[in-house]
Design a protein around this motif. Structure first.
Motif, PDB file in Angstrom:
ATOM      1  N   LYS A 182       0.837  -1.202   0.000  1.00 46.85           N
ATOM      2  CA  LYS A 182       0.000   0.000   0.000  1.00 46.85           C
ATOM      3  C   LYS A 182       0.869   1.249   0.000  1.00 46.85           C
ATOM      4  N   ALA A 183       1.927   1.249   0.819  1.00 42.41           N
ATOM      5  CA  ALA A 183       2.844   2.390   0.866  1.00 42.41           C
ATOM      6  C   ALA A 183       3.594   2.548  -0.456  1.00 42.41           C
ATOM      7  N   TYR A 184       3.949   1.427  -1.071  1.00 44.86           N
ATOM      8  CA  TYR A 184       4.649   1.450  -2.363  1.00 44.86           C
ATOM      9  C   TYR A 184       3.771   2.054  -3.461  1.00 44.86           C
ATOM     10  N   ARG A 185       2.514   1.637  -3.517  1.00 45.22           N
ATOM     11  CA  ARG A 185       1.600   2.168  -4.541  1.00 45.22           C
ATOM     12  C   ARG A 185       1.342   3.664  -4.358  1.00 45.22           C
ATOM     13  N   ALA A 186       1.427   4.121  -3.095  1.00 43.91           N
ATOM     14  CA  ALA A 186       1.208   5.539  -2.812  1.00 43.91           C
ATOM     15  C   ALA A 186       2.482   6.365  -2.981  1.00 43.91           C
ATOM     16  N   GLY A 187       3.586   5.686  -3.350  1.00 38.65           N
ATOM     17  CA  GLY A 187       4.846   6.394  -3.561  1.00 38.65           C
ATOM     18  C   GLY A 187       5.577   6.750  -2.289  1.00 38.65           C
ATOM     19  N   ARG A 188       5.241   6.115  -1.167  1.00 37.29           N
ATOM     20  CA  ARG A 188       5.866   6.445   0.118  1.00 37.29           C
ATOM     21  C   ARG A 188       6.984   5.481   0.495  1.00 37.29           C
ATOM     22  N   ALA A 189       7.161   4.396  -0.263  1.00 43.92           N
ATOM     23  CA  ALA A 189       8.176   3.401   0.097  1.00 43.92           C
ATOM     24  C   ALA A 189       8.567   2.603  -1.133  1.00 43.92           C
ATOM     25  N   GLU A 190       9.659   1.842  -0.987  1.00 45.29           N
ATOM     26  CA  GLU A 190      10.085   0.958  -2.069  1.00 45.29           C
ATOM     27  C   GLU A 190       9.195  -0.281  -2.114  1.00 45.29           C
ATOM     28  N   LYS A 191       9.240  -0.964  -3.229  1.00 47.78           N
ATOM     29  CA  LYS A 191       8.441  -2.170  -3.383  1.00 47.78           C
ATOM     30  C   LYS A 191       8.910  -3.218  -2.375  1.00 47.78           C
ATOM     31  N   PRO A 192       7.989  -3.795  -1.585  1.00 44.55           N
ATOM     32  CA  PRO A 192       8.407  -4.777  -0.580  1.00 44.55           C
ATOM     33  C   PRO A 192       8.893  -6.075  -1.206  1.00 44.55           C
ATOM     34  N   GLY A 193       9.815  -6.732  -0.523  1.00 44.83           N
ATOM     35  CA  GLY A 193      10.315  -8.020  -0.991  1.00 44.83           C
ATOM     36  C   GLY A 193       9.540  -9.162  -0.371  1.00 44.83           C
ATOM     37  N   ARG A 194       9.965 -10.371  -0.638  1.00 46.72           N
ATOM     38  CA  ARG A 194       9.265 -11.556  -0.135  1.00 46.72           C
ATOM     39  C   ARG A 194       9.744 -11.979   1.244  1.00 46.72           C
ATOM     40  N   VAL A 195      10.818 -11.366   1.753  1.00 47.63           N
ATOM     41  CA  VAL A 195      11.374 -11.769   3.045  1.00 47.63           C
ATOM     42  C   VAL A 195      10.834 -10.868   4.160  1.00 47.63           C
ATOM     43  N   PHE A 196      10.342 -11.494   5.203  1.00 49.08           N
ATOM     44  CA  PHE A 196       9.728 -10.806   6.338  1.00 49.08           C
ATOM     45  C   PHE A 196      10.544 -11.123   7.587  1.00 49.08           C
ATOM     46  N   ARG A 197      10.988 -10.081   8.325  1.00 48.00           N
ATOM     47  CA  ARG A 197      11.881 -10.278   9.475  1.00 48.00           C
ATOM     48  C   ARG A 197      11.304  -9.654  10.746  1.00 48.00           C
ATOM     49  N   PRO A 198      10.343 -10.299  11.371  1.00 48.61           N
ATOM     50  CA  PRO A 198       9.796  -9.764  12.621  1.00 48.61           C
ATOM     51  C   PRO A 198      10.605 -10.220  13.826  1.00 48.61           C
ATOM     52  N   HIS A 199      10.514  -9.480  14.923  1.00 50.49           N
ATOM     53  CA  HIS A 199      11.056  -9.966  16.187  1.00 50.49           C
ATOM     54  C   HIS A 199      10.055 -10.971  16.738  1.00 50.49           C
ATOM     55  N   ILE A 200      10.541 -11.984  17.435  1.00 48.92           N
ATOM     56  CA  ILE A 200       9.658 -13.051  17.900  1.00 48.92           C
ATOM     57  C   ILE A 200       8.566 -12.526  18.821  1.00 48.92           C
ATOM     58  N   SER A 201       8.881 -11.506  19.635  1.00 50.03           N
ATOM     59  CA  SER A 201       7.860 -10.949  20.526  1.00 50.03           C
ATOM     60  C   SER A 201       6.759 -10.262  19.732  1.00 50.03           C
ATOM     61  N   ASP A 202       7.117  -9.719  18.557  1.00 47.82           N
ATOM     62  CA  ASP A 202       6.102  -9.103  17.696  1.00 47.82           C
ATOM     63  C   ASP A 202       5.149 -10.163  17.138  1.00 47.82           C
ATOM     64  N   VAL A 203       5.689 -11.345  16.801  1.00 49.76           N
ATOM     65  CA  VAL A 203       4.852 -12.429  16.295  1.00 49.76           C
ATOM     66  C   VAL A 203       3.827 -12.830  17.358  1.00 49.76           C
ATOM     67  N   LEU A 204       4.311 -13.027  18.599  1.00 51.08           N
ATOM     68  CA  LEU A 204       3.415 -13.427  19.678  1.00 51.08           C
ATOM     69  C   LEU A 204       2.383 -12.348  19.966  1.00 51.08           C
ATOM     70  N   LYS A 205       2.809 -11.085  19.916  1.00 50.97           N
ATOM     71  CA  LYS A 205       1.901  -9.969  20.175  1.00 50.97           C
ATOM     72  C   LYS A 205       0.828  -9.889  19.098  1.00 50.97           C
ATOM     73  N   PHE A 206       1.241  -9.989  17.840  1.00 55.58           N
ATOM     74  CA  PHE A 206       0.293  -9.888  16.726  1.00 55.58           C
ATOM     75  C   PHE A 206      -0.738 -11.002  16.792  1.00 55.58           C
ATOM     76  N   CYS A 207      -0.281 -12.220  17.106  1.00 60.07           N
ATOM     77  CA  CYS A 207      -1.166 -13.386  17.147  1.00 60.07           C
ATOM     78  C   CYS A 207      -1.906 -13.516  18.483  1.00 60.07           C
ATOM     79  N   ARG A 208      -1.695 -12.540  19.367  1.00 59.63           N
ATOM     80  CA  ARG A 208      -2.367 -12.478  20.662  1.00 59.63           C
ATOM     81  C   ARG A 208      -2.111 -13.741  21.486  1.00 59.63           C
ATOM     82  N   ARG A 209      -0.814 -14.091  21.559  1.00 57.94           N
ATOM     83  CA  ARG A 209      -0.398 -15.230  22.369  1.00 57.94           C
ATOM     84  C   ARG A 209       0.459 -14.733  23.525  1.00 57.94           C
ATOM     85  N   SER A 210       0.473 -15.504  24.607  1.00 58.02           N
ATOM     86  CA  SER A 210       1.269 -15.116  25.764  1.00 58.02           C
ATOM     87  C   SER A 210       2.752 -15.276  25.467  1.00 58.02           C
TER      88      SER A 210
END
Length: 349
Positions: free
Chosen positions: A147-175
């Motif tokens: 969405k940011a890329y289409r609006a001209g605010r960022a580069e085209k995203p790649g296929r690799v995603f690098r979250p911190h593990i605590s972010d994964v647990l937070k996003f998925c609403r796990r303890s």
């Protein structure tokens, strides 16, 4: 006299506050406070003798973790974006719905209008609908980047995603517990080794029918970093398959739908599948599917009788996010009516 009025105002204010808290506590997922208040007052006015005597339905939602909603002001909230799902596969189960049955080496085939999709499990077991939470997070951030890329605010995203593990647990609403960190890597193994094979037919040159077949995993590859002395994960790197990248980034109209964050609190696999089906089929309105079709699309290994029983338990609880569920009779058997709660409130009497 003025002191008496002040005291009465305080009592009235306290009573209203208590009533509001009671209404908020009983609000269903997706209900506004006004909708919950209307239902609460209606149920309160109903005479006790007129209320049907029935066994209380068990909730399909688990409790949110204690850390849910807590934010660290100094750390960017990677988990705080709209949750997105791949629209093309929301009405079929490309994962198992059971927590216990691993289904290692098994295959599920869903026949579609223009072909079929085949789900093949690896030796570690078939990816579960709870494992798929990680894919949902990756899709959500890919959609945000696109969405940011289409609006001209960022580069085209790649296929690799690098979250911190605590972010994964937070996003998925796990303890944020030790076992959760171990389970993330096991989930990534199952996601990588659960293969989807898409087979489609389309018109080719000269009027000849062309058959296309593509096969990829739910994720392509992954890499984790952990503390050697404890085995606790620090970060993870996930490479998304090209079929997801095409739908989210390369497509002229991204094939994604926003889903309610309360989806992650649905405890039952069938309940999660029903929510995804309702979100795709009903949208902001309503949709009707036969029990038999839902059973086939779920990939369930249990009997149709047990599946129907579980379905009716979820209907009785009626606490899925955004949607109300009800059963209707049909020519070929019972049917499930899925209606968006907003659409229910807007209907004339």
């Amino acid at each position: 006299m003025q002191k008496q009025q002040t005291a009465l105002d305080k009592i009235k204010s306290t009573a209203l506050s208590a009533q509001r808290k009671a209404i908020e506590a009983q609000a269903r997922p997706g209900e506004s406070i006004q909708q919950a208040q209307s239902r609460f007052l209606q149920e309160s006015d109903e005479p006790e003798m007129d209320k049907p005597k029935k066994q209380a339905a068990l909730s399909t939602l688990r409790q949110a973790p204690d850390s849910d909603g807590q934010r660290d002001f100094f750390i960017p909230a990677m988990w705080d974006v709209s949750t997105k799902d791949s629209r093309s596969l929301m009405d079929v189960a490309v994962f198992r719905l059971s927590k216990r049955d691993k289904r290692a080496g098994e295959t599920i085939r869903h026949v579609l209008a223009d072909g079929y999709v085949e789900v093949k499990a690896g030796p570690d077991g078939m990816a579960s609908i709870w494992d798929y939470d990680i894919v949902l997070m990756a899709i959500s951030y890919l959609a945000e980047g696109a969405k940011a890329y289409r609006a001209g605010r960022a580069e085209k995203p790649g296929r690799v995603f690098r979250p911190h593990i605590s972010d994964v647990l937070k996003f998925c609403r796990r303890s944020d517990g030790g076992r959760q960190y171990e389970e993330i890597e096991a989930a990534l193994d199952r996601l990588k080794n659960t293969t989807l094979k898409f087979v489609r037919t389309r018109p080719g040159k000269g009027g000849r029918v062309v058959r296309e077949a593509d096969a990829e995993g739910l994720i392509s590859n992954y890499r984790t970093i952990s503390y050697a002395e404890t085995g606790r994960l620090m970060s993870v790197e996930i490479e998304l398959p090209t079929w997801i990248y095409r739908e989210v980034v390369d497509a002229k109209h991204p094939e994604v739908l926003t889903i309610d964050p309360a989806f992650f609190l649905i405890d039952l696999g069938i309940g999660r599948f029903l929510y995804r089906l309702a979100r795709r089929a009903a949208g902001r309105g309503s949709a009707k599917w036969s029990y038999e079709t839902i059973y086939q699309r779920s990939g369930s290994t249990g009997t149709f009788k047990k599946f129907t029983y579980a379905l009716r338990q979820i209907i009785a609880a009626n606490d899925l996010p955004e949607y109300t569920l009800s059963e209707e009779g049909g020519v070929s058997g019972p049917q499930l009516l899925m209606t968006h709660r907003g659409a229910t409130m807007e209907r004339p009497d």
